[in-house]
Design a protein around this motif. Structure first.
Motif, PDB file in Angstrom:
ATOM      1  N   ALA A  42      39.001   0.644  38.676  1.00  0.00           N
ATOM      2  CA  ALA A  42      38.776   2.292  38.527  1.00  0.00           C
ATOM      3  C   ALA A  42      38.300   2.405  37.574  1.00  0.00           C
ATOM      4  N   ILE A  43      38.672   2.183  36.357  1.00  0.00           N
ATOM      5  CA  ILE A  43      38.238   1.956  35.108  1.00  0.00           C
ATOM      6  C   ILE A  43      36.455   1.567  34.736  1.00  0.00           C
ATOM      7  N   GLN A  44      36.124   0.703  35.002  1.00  0.00           N
ATOM      8  CA  GLN A  44      35.094   0.261  35.248  1.00  0.00           C
ATOM      9  C   GLN A  44      34.010   0.575  36.519  1.00  0.00           C
ATOM     10  N   VAL A  45      34.052   1.161  37.187  1.00  0.00           N
ATOM     11  CA  VAL A  45      34.110   2.010  37.787  1.00  0.00           C
ATOM     12  C   VAL A  45      33.096   3.506  37.861  1.00  0.00           C
ATOM     13  N   LEU A  46      34.322   3.665  36.963  1.00  0.00           N
ATOM     14  CA  LEU A  46      33.624   5.729  36.190  1.00  0.00           C
ATOM     15  C   LEU A  46      32.848   5.020  33.907  1.00  0.00           C
ATOM     16  N   TRP A  47      33.723   3.734  34.303  1.00  0.00           N
ATOM     17  CA  TRP A  47      32.264   3.485  32.980  1.00  0.00           C
ATOM     18  C   TRP A  47      30.904   2.874  33.539  1.00  0.00           C
ATOM     19  N   ASP A  48      30.756   2.910  34.578  1.00  0.00           N
ATOM     20  CA  ASP A  48      29.652   2.844  35.522  1.00  0.00           C
ATOM     21  C   ASP A  48      28.332   3.697  35.775  1.00  0.00           C
ATOM     22  N   THR A  49      29.401   4.553  36.556  1.00  0.00           N
ATOM     23  CA  THR A  49      28.765   5.916  36.973  1.00  0.00           C
ATOM     24  C   THR A  49      27.946   6.225  36.772  1.00  0.00           C
ATOM     25  N   PRO A  50      26.748   7.208  37.439  1.00  0.00           N
ATOM     26  CA  PRO A  50      25.156   7.620  36.989  1.00  0.00           C
ATOM     27  C   PRO A  50      25.527   9.056  37.028  1.00  0.00           C
ATOM     28  N   ALA A  51      26.265   9.170  37.823  1.00  0.00           N
ATOM     29  CA  ALA A  51      26.547  10.690  37.902  1.00  0.00           C
ATOM     30  C   ALA A  51      27.847  11.311  37.935  1.00  0.00           C
ATOM     31  N   MET A  52      28.340  12.696  38.047  1.00  0.00           N
ATOM     32  CA  MET A  52      29.639  13.026  37.874  1.00  0.00           C
ATOM     33  C   MET A  52      29.407  13.807  40.341  1.00  0.00           C
ATOM     34  N   TYR A  53      30.238  13.566  40.807  1.00  0.00           N
ATOM     35  CA  TYR A  53      30.585  13.760  42.379  1.00  0.00           C
ATOM     36  C   TYR A  53      31.263  14.887  42.125  1.00  0.00           C
ATOM     37  N   LEU A  54      31.272  15.839  43.010  1.00  0.00           N
ATOM     38  CA  LEU A  54      32.493  16.710  43.531  1.00  0.00           C
ATOM     39  C   LEU A  54      33.102  16.278  44.646  1.00  0.00           C
ATOM     40  N   ALA A  55      33.847  16.344  45.199  1.00  0.00           N
ATOM     41  CA  ALA A  55      34.114  15.692  46.432  1.00  0.00           C
ATOM     42  C   ALA A  55      34.038  16.975  47.504  1.00  0.00           C
ATOM     43  N   ALA A  56      34.013  16.550  48.812  1.00  0.00           N
ATOM     44  CA  ALA A  56      33.772  17.462  49.379  1.00  0.00           C
ATOM     45  C   ALA A  56      34.743  18.259  50.218  1.00  0.00           C
ATOM     46  N   GLY A  57      35.710  17.621  49.999  1.00  0.00           N
ATOM     47  CA  GLY A  57      36.917  17.549  50.640  1.00  0.00           C
ATOM     48  C   GLY A  57      36.951  16.984  52.536  1.00  0.00           C
ATOM     49  N   SER A  58      35.927  15.572  52.316  1.00  0.00           N
ATOM     50  CA  SER A  58      35.722  15.257  54.085  1.00  0.00           C
ATOM     51  C   SER A  58      37.267  14.371  53.895  1.00  0.00           C
ATOM     52  N   THR A  59      37.712  14.905  55.628  1.00  0.00           N
ATOM     53  CA  THR A  59      38.762  14.391  56.057  1.00  0.00           C
ATOM     54  C   THR A  59      38.417  12.622  56.305  1.00  0.00           C
ATOM     55  N   ASP A  60      37.675  12.316  56.229  1.00  0.00           N
ATOM     56  CA  ASP A  60      37.799  10.836  56.778  1.00  0.00           C
ATOM     57  C   ASP A  60      38.232  10.467  55.359  1.00  0.00           C
ATOM     58  N   PRO A  61      39.163   8.955  55.269  1.00  0.00           N
ATOM     59  CA  PRO A  61      39.149   9.130  53.869  1.00  0.00           C
ATOM     60  C   PRO A  61      38.261   7.399  53.263  1.00  0.00           C
ATOM     61  N   THR A  62      36.910   7.341  54.287  1.00  0.00           N
ATOM     62  CA  THR A  62      36.263   6.114  53.693  1.00  0.00           C
ATOM     63  C   THR A  62      34.833   6.774  53.297  1.00  0.00           C
ATOM     64  N   ALA A  63      35.207   8.346  53.357  1.00  0.00           N
ATOM     65  CA  ALA A  63      33.886   9.253  53.081  1.00  0.00           C
ATOM     66  C   ALA A  63      33.402   9.553  51.795  1.00  0.00           C
ATOM     67  N   TYR A  64      34.047   9.153  50.617  1.00  0.00           N
ATOM     68  CA  TYR A  64      33.954   9.869  49.072  1.00  0.00           C
ATOM     69  C   TYR A  64      33.221   8.344  48.722  1.00  0.00           C
ATOM     70  N   PRO A  65      32.983   9.604  47.535  1.00  0.00           N
ATOM     71  CA  PRO A  65      32.658   8.337  46.493  1.00  0.00           C
ATOM     72  C   PRO A  65      32.787   7.472  46.391  1.00  0.00           C
ATOM     73  N   THR A  66      32.392   6.635  45.459  1.00  0.00           N
ATOM     74  CA  THR A  66      33.836   5.167  44.547  1.00  0.00           C
ATOM     75  C   THR A  66      34.623   5.816  43.517  1.00  0.00           C
ATOM     76  N   GLU A  67      33.343   6.726  42.837  1.00  0.00           N
ATOM     77  CA  GLU A  67      34.275   7.526  41.913  1.00  0.00           C
ATOM     78  C   GLU A  67      35.316   8.217  41.792  1.00  0.00           C
ATOM     79  N   THR A  68      35.412   8.580  43.102  1.00  0.00           N
ATOM     80  CA  THR A  68      36.975   9.556  43.842  1.00  0.00           C
ATOM     81  C   THR A  68      38.021   9.107  43.728  1.00  0.00           C
ATOM     82  N   TYR A  69      37.808   7.706  44.446  1.00  0.00           N
ATOM     83  CA  TYR A  69      38.627   7.355  44.305  1.00  0.00           C
ATOM     84  C   TYR A  69      39.662   6.913  43.656  1.00  0.00           C
ATOM     85  N   ALA A  70      38.238   6.109  42.475  1.00  0.00           N
ATOM     86  CA  ALA A  70      38.902   5.575  40.659  1.00  0.00           C
ATOM     87  C   ALA A  70      39.469   7.071  40.347  1.00  0.00           C
TER      88      ALA A  70
END
Length: 289
Positions: A42-70
């Motif tokens: 999780a830390i490495q994903v946020l270290w590497d992130t090129p941007a901030m992603y605002l979660a859209a409240g998807s009901t699909d648990p696989t649809a979020y950006p990796t930064e959201t899970y991190a």
């Protein structure tokens, strides 16, 4: 970070504590050891992130950006404040905003210190990329601080579903490998940073249901690189299923392979041979086998 802030870190002991307590993995095979690998991913994903992603409240648990899970993984940690500090210390502006949002909730003193560090930077150096509802824009990171302090940004950064830290880490690892376009060595780039994909493979490999998770990855990965990661895991955890699934790939298809900062191409047949000798797992995992 400006020098006055560095001096403050030294005087309060925070800098010494951070330098002397690197993210070390506890004994393999224990839950503490597994959690440490999940946290490091999780830390490495946020270290590497090129941007901030605002979660859209998807009901699909696989649809979020990796930064959201991190963000979910670290937000659910009992020592979240410590890890948000580490994220802030080694990342670009977008990662720093994730860290500040987390610190505001967990360690107000550290938040105030790092907030000051951010504001001490010239405005031109605070620019970052923000994605909201699939729209990209540039933003001054300082302009998002009021949203952190009003409590409106934090809910948009994670999925905030009712799931355990371990479940969030599983979604993160699957997402990292499912979206892989390249098979990577344990350390990549000229700076030899840890590969997210190497860490993600470790997260899946240490699970009691690893074979099931690798089979799921093979089925869901749209790119052959993701399927190669799945096969590398299955050859070790379910050899019979490995033999069945490898036949589904075109042996002559080319796959991008990254070793440090060098990218080459190999055929699927070469990579399958490497899997069966154990060479590919050593390439991906290094001394963490």
């Amino acid at each position: 970070i400006a020098w006055p802030n560095i001096f403050q870190l030294i005087e309060e002991g925070s800098l010494k504590s951070w330098l002397l307590s690197p993210m070390q993995t506890p004994a393999a095979g224990t839950r503490d050891g597994a959690a440490a690998v999940e946290r490091l991913l999780a830390i490495q994903v946020l270290w590497d992130t090129p941007a901030m992603y605002l979660a859209a409240g998807s009901t699909d648990p696989t649809a979020y950006p990796t930064e959201t899970y991190a963000f979910d993984v670290l937000s659910g940690d009992e020592e979240a404040g410590r890890y948000w500090t580490q994220v802030f210390s080694r990342t670009a502006r977008a990662g720093q905003l994730y860290a500040l949002a987390g610190l505001y909730q967990t360690d107000p003193t550290a938040y105030a210190l790092y907030r000051a560090a951010l504001l001490s930077a010239p405005a031109r150096e605070r620019s970052m990329t923000l994605y909201a509802r699939q729209t990209e824009r540039r933003e001054d990171a300082a302009a998002l601080l009021p949203q952190i302090e009003q409590g409106t940004l934090y809910p948009q950064l994670g999925s905030h579903q009712t799931r355990s830290q371990q479940e969030s880490a599983l979604l993160l690892a699957q997402a990292v490998l499912r979206r892989a376009h390249t098979v990577q060595s344990r350390r990549i780039g000229w700076e030899a940073r840890l590969s997210q994909q190497s860490l993600a493979l470790r997260v899946l490999r240490q699970r009691s249901d690893a074979a099931t998770q690798f089979a799921t990855l093979f089925a869901q990965a749209p790119n052959v690189a993701g399927k190669i990661y799945a096969l590398a895991g299955l050859q070790e955890t379910d050899p019979a299923q490995y033999q069945r699934l490898k036949a589904a790939l075109d042996a002559n298809q080319k796959v991008r392979v990254q070793s440090a900062d060098v990218i080459t191409e190999e055929t699927v047949s070469v990579l399958l041979a490497d899997i069966e000798r154990g060479d590919l797992r050593r390439f991906i995992l290094g001394n963490e086998l």
